[in-house]
Design an enzyme around this catalytic site. Structure first.
Site, PDB file in Angstrom:
ATOM      1  N   HIS A  44     -11.239  46.495  -9.503  1.00 11.47           N
ATOM      2  CA  HIS A  44     -10.679  46.144  -8.195  1.00 11.47           C
ATOM      3  C   HIS A  44     -11.158  47.107  -7.107  1.00 11.47           C
ATOM      4  CE1 HIS A  44      -7.164  43.826 -10.327  1.00 11.47           C
ATOM      5  NE2 HIS A  44      -8.326  43.199 -10.395  1.00 11.47           N
ATOM      6  N   ALA A  97      -2.034  50.154 -13.692  1.00 11.11           N
ATOM      7  CA  ALA A  97      -1.256  51.140 -12.946  1.00 11.11           C
ATOM      8  C   ALA A  97      -0.345  52.003 -13.822  1.00 11.11           C
ATOM      9  CB  ALA A  97      -0.415  50.416 -11.903  1.00 11.11           C
ATOM     10  N   GLY A  98       0.021  51.495 -15.009  1.00 19.86           N
ATOM     11  CA  GLY A  98       0.917  52.244 -15.888  1.00 19.86           C
ATOM     12  C   GLY A  98       0.335  53.558 -16.381  1.00 19.86           C
ATOM     13  N   CYS A 111     -19.356  52.598   5.971  1.00 18.64           N
ATOM     14  CA  CYS A 111     -18.849  53.594   6.926  1.00 18.64           C
ATOM     15  C   CYS A 111     -18.692  54.939   6.259  1.00 18.64           C
ATOM     16  CB  CYS A 111     -17.476  53.179   7.426  1.00 18.64           C
ATOM     17  SG  CYS A 111     -17.590  51.874   8.577  1.00 18.64           S
ATOM     18  N   GLU A 166       6.180  47.598 -21.963  1.00 19.56           N
ATOM     19  CA  GLU A 166       6.670  46.252 -22.334  1.00 19.56           C
ATOM     20  C   GLU A 166       5.505  45.454 -22.909  1.00 19.56           C
ATOM     21  OE1 GLU A 166       7.768  44.449 -18.602  1.00 19.56           O
ATOM     22  OE2 GLU A 166       5.779  44.761 -17.790  1.00 19.56           O
ATOM     23  N   CYS A 217     -15.426  49.675  13.001  1.00 15.23           N
ATOM     24  CA  CYS A 217     -16.863  49.876  12.801  1.00 15.23           C
ATOM     25  C   CYS A 217     -17.498  50.437  14.071  1.00 15.23           C
ATOM     26  CB  CYS A 217     -17.482  48.532  12.443  1.00 15.23           C
ATOM     27  SG  CYS A 217     -19.248  48.581  12.232  1.00 15.23           S
ATOM     28  N   CYS A 242     -20.073  47.371  15.269  1.00 19.34           N
ATOM     29  CA  CYS A 242     -19.649  46.081  15.847  1.00 19.34           C
ATOM     30  C   CYS A 242     -18.162  46.033  16.195  1.00 19.34           C
ATOM     31  CB  CYS A 242     -19.992  44.941  14.888  1.00 19.34           C
ATOM     32  SG  CYS A 242     -18.874  44.862  13.487  1.00 19.34           S
ATOM     33  N   ASP A 268       3.554  51.996  -9.992  1.00 16.81           N
ATOM     34  CA  ASP A 268       2.831  50.792 -10.412  1.00 16.81           C
ATOM     35  C   ASP A 268       3.223  49.667  -9.445  1.00 16.81           C
ATOM     36  OD1 ASP A 268       5.296  49.869 -11.233  1.00 16.81           O
ATOM     37  OD2 ASP A 268       4.842  49.823 -13.372  1.00 16.81           O
TER      38      ASP A 268
HETATM   39  P1  OAD Z   1       1.658  46.251 -12.884  1.00 18.70           P
HETATM   40  O1  OAD Z   1       2.600  46.980 -12.028  1.00 18.70           O
HETATM   41  O2  OAD Z   1       1.616  44.772 -12.771  1.00 18.70           O
HETATM   42  O3  OAD Z   1       1.945  46.603 -14.399  1.00 18.70           O
HETATM   43  C1  OAD Z   1       2.113  47.925 -14.850  1.00 18.70           C
HETATM   44  C2  OAD Z   1       2.590  47.904 -16.282  1.00 18.70           C
HETATM   45  O4  OAD Z   1       2.619  49.241 -16.743  1.00 18.70           O
HETATM   46  C3  OAD Z   1       3.965  47.337 -16.450  1.00 18.70           C
HETATM   47  O5  OAD Z   1       3.985  46.503 -17.582  1.00 18.70           O
HETATM   48  C4  OAD Z   1       4.861  48.571 -16.703  1.00 18.70           C
HETATM   49  O6  OAD Z   1       5.929  48.325 -17.559  1.00 18.70           O
HETATM   50  C5  OAD Z   1       3.876  49.510 -17.350  1.00 18.70           C
HETATM   51  N1  OAD Z   1       4.112  50.934 -17.157  1.00 18.70           N
HETATM   52  C6  OAD Z   1       4.473  51.596 -16.023  1.00 18.70           C
HETATM   53  N2  OAD Z   1       4.471  52.918 -16.221  1.00 18.70           N
HETATM   54  C7  OAD Z   1       4.128  53.118 -17.510  1.00 18.70           C
HETATM   55  C8  OAD Z   1       3.950  54.269 -18.314  1.00 18.70           C
HETATM   56  N3  OAD Z   1       4.102  55.503 -17.868  1.00 18.70           N
HETATM   57  N4  OAD Z   1       3.570  54.076 -19.593  1.00 18.70           N
HETATM   58  C9  OAD Z   1       3.409  52.827 -20.091  1.00 18.70           C
HETATM   59  N5  OAD Z   1       3.553  51.716 -19.375  1.00 18.70           N
HETATM   60  C10 OAD Z   1       3.899  51.854 -18.098  1.00 18.70           C
HETATM   61  O7  OAD Z   1       0.242  46.907 -12.638  1.00 18.70           O
HETATM   62  P2  OAD Z   1      -1.195  46.324 -13.050  1.00 18.70           P
HETATM   63  O8  OAD Z   1      -1.095  45.520 -14.265  1.00 18.70           O
HETATM   64  O9  OAD Z   1      -2.125  47.438 -13.034  1.00 18.70           O
HETATM   65  O10 OAD Z   1      -4.417  44.262  -7.843  1.00 18.70           O
HETATM   66  O11 OAD Z   1      -1.481  45.374 -11.803  1.00 18.70           O
HETATM   67  C11 OAD Z   1      -2.686  44.698 -11.726  1.00 18.70           C
HETATM   68  C12 OAD Z   1      -3.096  44.426 -10.322  1.00 18.70           C
HETATM   69  O12 OAD Z   1      -2.012  43.900  -9.569  1.00 18.70           O
HETATM   70  C13 OAD Z   1      -3.475  45.653  -9.525  1.00 18.70           C
HETATM   71  O13 OAD Z   1      -4.764  46.098  -9.772  1.00 18.70           O
HETATM   72  C14 OAD Z   1      -3.331  45.169  -8.121  1.00 18.70           C
HETATM   73  C15 OAD Z   1      -2.032  44.450  -8.244  1.00 18.70           C
HETATM   74  O14 OAD Z   1      -1.818  43.453  -7.319  1.00 18.70           O
HETATM   75  C16 OAD Z   1      -4.895  44.107  -6.587  1.00 18.70           C
HETATM   76  O15 OAD Z   1      -4.392  44.670  -5.639  1.00 18.70           O
HETATM   77  C17 OAD Z   1      -6.050  43.210  -6.447  1.00 18.70           C
END
Ligand code: OAD
Length: 430
Positions: free
Chosen positions: A153, A51-52, A168, A252, A185, A188, A61
Site C-alpha cells: 500500500h 497493522a497488528g 516532490c 483474532e 506542487c 503545477c 491499527d
Molecule cells: P486491521 O486494523 O484491519 O487489522 C489488524 C488486525 O491485527 C486485527 O485483526 C487485530 O485484532 C490485530 N492486532 C492488533 N494488534 C495486534 C497485536 N499486537 N498482535 C496481534 N494482532 C493484533 O489492519 P490491516 O489488516 O492491516 O489500507 O488493514 C489493512 C488495510 O486497511 C490497511 O493497509 C489500510 C486499511 O484501510 C489502506 O489504507 C489502503
C-alpha cells in the site's frame, strides 16, 4: 494492479467428509509449524503483515473496535472512516488526511520485536519476501534489504503531485505535514500526496509483478497482525501452492471466509490440511516461534541492537532538527533586523522630507499671511495628534513631531498676528 477494496464475507464451498486428506502439519498449532521449519522443509518463507505488527510500537491499527484508527476519526467529520484514505475524497478535501498524516508520520516509532523476525529470516536465507500493508516503514528501519520488501500500500518514502505526477522533495512535504499545512506542487500547484495507495488507486506495479512469481515458490506462509479484509492483498493467502503450510499470528482469526482461505479447524475439509493459528499478540507468537526454532536469543539480540541504533538515530535527528531550527531562527532574526533597518532609513528620509516641507511652509507663512496656510498646518498637527478622525501615532516620535509642529504653529500665529496688527496699525495711520 487492482485498487485496494474492503471485502464482504464470501461463502466457501465445503468438501465432503469422504475425500482423502493429506496432512502437511501435524496439527493447527505453532509448534507443528516450528517442527516444519526445524526439519528443513521451509526454505522460501513469505511473511505477510498488517497493522497488528505495529501496535506494540504505539501505532493504532485500523479496525480493532474501540482502539482502531477507524473508530477515532469522528473529529474529522468523515462520511465514512475509510474516506480518509480515499482518493476521490482526498481530491475534494485533503485536510483530514493531512491532519492524520501528522500523527502517522514515520520518525516517531521504532520497529517491534516482531519486525526483527524479517532480518532474522533473511540472515538465515529463509526469507523469500516480506509483503506488508503498512505504510509506517518500520520494516525498513530493521535494516531489511529493500529487495526483500514489498510495501503493497505504498509508504511515506516518496511523494508526488496527484495532477502532474511530479515527484516532490520529501523534506518539503514533511515540513508541511509537521506544520499542519497542505503541500502543493511547485510545478503545477496540484495537490501533493505521499505515495500511499489510497482506495481508488492502483497498487504499485512491484506488488503485482513480484507476487505473481513469489507466491508459486512459497513453501511456508506466515501471516502477522492483519484482519485480511482488504483486497487484493488478502487474496495472496490463496495463491501459495496447495501443499504450502500457512500460519496466522493474530489476536483474532481472519481470512477464513474466502475461497481457499484459512481452514484452521478442518471446517471446510480441504483435501490438504495445512493451516495453523496462534491467537494472541504478534510479539508473543513470534517469540514463541523463535524459541521453538532455537532463535530466541538471536532475535532478542537483533531487537536490542536495533533499539540502540534507533536511539542514536533519534538523537542525531533531534540534533539536526535543533540545528536546522536554530539556523531558521537566525535567518528570521536577520531578515527582521534588515527590514527594521530599511524601515528606519525610509522613516529618516521621510522625516527629513517632512521637516523640509514644514520649514518651507513656515517660510511661506512668514512671507505671506494667507490664513489657509496656517489652517493647513493646524490640520497637519491635528491629524498627527489623532484629532480630526485620523488615527494617532502612538510612538514618541510622532508625539514629538506633533509638539514641534504645534509649537511652530503657535510661533507662526503670534508672529503673523503681530505682523497683521502692525499692518493694521500701518493702514490705520496711513
Ligand atoms: P486491521 O486494523 O484491519 O487489522 C489488524 C488486525 O491485527 C486485527 O485483526 C487485530 O485484532 C490485530 N492486532 C492488533 N494488534 C495486534 C497485536 N499486537 N498482535 C496481534 N494482532 C493484533 O489492519 P490491516 O489488516 O492491516 O489500507 O488493514 C489493512 C488495510 O486497511 C490497511 O493497509 C489500510 C486499511 O484501510 C489502506 O489504507 C489502503
Amino acid at each position: 494492479m487492482a485498487a485496494p477494496r474492503v471485502v464482504n464475507a464470501r461463502p466457501t464451498r465445503s468438501k465432503g467428509d469422504s475425500a482423502p486428506r493429506t496432512r502437511i502439519l501435524k496439527d493447527n498449532t505453532i509448534e507443528s509449524v516450528a517442527e516444519f521449519i526445524n526439519n528443513g522443509s521451509a526454505k522460501n518463507i513469505i511473511v505477510m503483515s498488517g497493522a497488528g505488527i505495529s501496535t506494540a510500537a504505539g501505532i493504532k491499527d485500523f479496525r480493532s473496535p474501540g482502539t482502531g484508527l477507524y473508530d477515532d476519526l469522528e473529529r474529522f467529520n468523515l462520511p465514512y472512516p475509510e474516506a480518509v484514505f480515499d482518493i476521490s475524497f482526498f481530491k475534494d478535501n485533503p485536510d483530514p488526511f493531512y491532519r492524520l498524516a501528522k500523527e502517522l508520520l514515520p520518525g516517531r516509532y521504532r520497529p517491534t520485536f516482531t519486525h526483527y523476525l524479517l532480518p532474522l529470516l533473511a540472515k538465515k536465507d529463509l526469507l523469500l519476501r516480506s509483503y506488508t500493508q503498512n505504510i509506517d516503514m518500520l520494516e525498513r528501519l530493521t535494516g531489511l534489504d529493500e529487495d526483500l520488501l514489498v510495501e503493497a500500500h505504498g509508504s511515506f518514502a516518496t511523494s508526488e503531485c496527484i495532477k502532474c505526477s511530479e515527484l516532490c522533495d520529501n523534506s518539503y512535504v514533511r515540513k508541511h505535514i509537521l506544520k499542519g499545512e497542505i503541500p502543493h506542487c511547485k510545478e503545477c500547484k496540484g495537490l501533493v500526496k505521499p505515495t500511499i495507495t489510497f482506495f481508488g488507486e492502483q497498487l504499485p506495479d512491484r506488488f503485482g509483478d513480484l507476487a505473481q512469481v513469489d507466491f508459486k515458490k512459497c513453501d511456508l506462509l506466515i501471516v502477522l497482525g492483519t484482519s485480511l479484509q482488504v483486497e487484493p492483498f488478502n487474496s495472496l493467502i490463496t495463491r501459495v501452492p496447495a501443499s504450502c503450510p500457512r500460519l496466522l499470528i493474530n489476536r483474532e482469526k481472519a481470512g477464513e471466509d474466502m475461497h481457499l482461505g484459512f481452514d484452521f479447524d478442518d471446517k471446510w475439509k480441504y483435501p490438504i490440511q495445512r493451516d495453523a493459528v496462534f491467537l494472541g499478540n504478534c510479539d508473543e507468537g513470534v517469540r514463541q516461534l523463535a524459541k521453538l526454532c532455537g532463535w530466541e536469543g538471536e532475535l532478542q539480540a537483533m531487537f536490542e541492537a536495533g533499539n540502540i541504533e534507533m536511539a542514536l538515530a533519534e538523537e542525531l535527528e533531534a540534533l539536526t532538527l535543533a540545528k536546522e531550527s536554530e539556523e531558521e531562527q537566525k535567518e528570521i532574526e536577520e531578515r527582521a533586523k534588515a527590514e527594521k533597518e530599511n524601515k528606519s532609513k525610509d522613516e529618516g528620509k521621510g522625516k527629513a522630507h517632512e521637516k523640509e516641507n514644514i520649514e518651507n511652509m513656515l517660510k511661506d507663512t512668514h512671507e505671506d499671511h494667507h490664513v489657509p496656510k496656517n489652517l493647513d498646518l493646524q490640520q497637519e498637527a491635528e491629524s498627527k495628534s489623532g484629532t480630526n478622525n485620523v488615527p494617532a501615532g502612538t510612538d514618541a516620535d510622532a508625539k514629538d513631531d506633533v509638539d514641534a509642529i504645534t509649537d511652530r504653529l503657535q510661533a507662526t500665529e503670534i508672529s503673523s498676528s503681530k505682523k497683521d496688527s502692525a499692518a493694521t496699525k500701518g493702514n490705520k495711520s496711513s
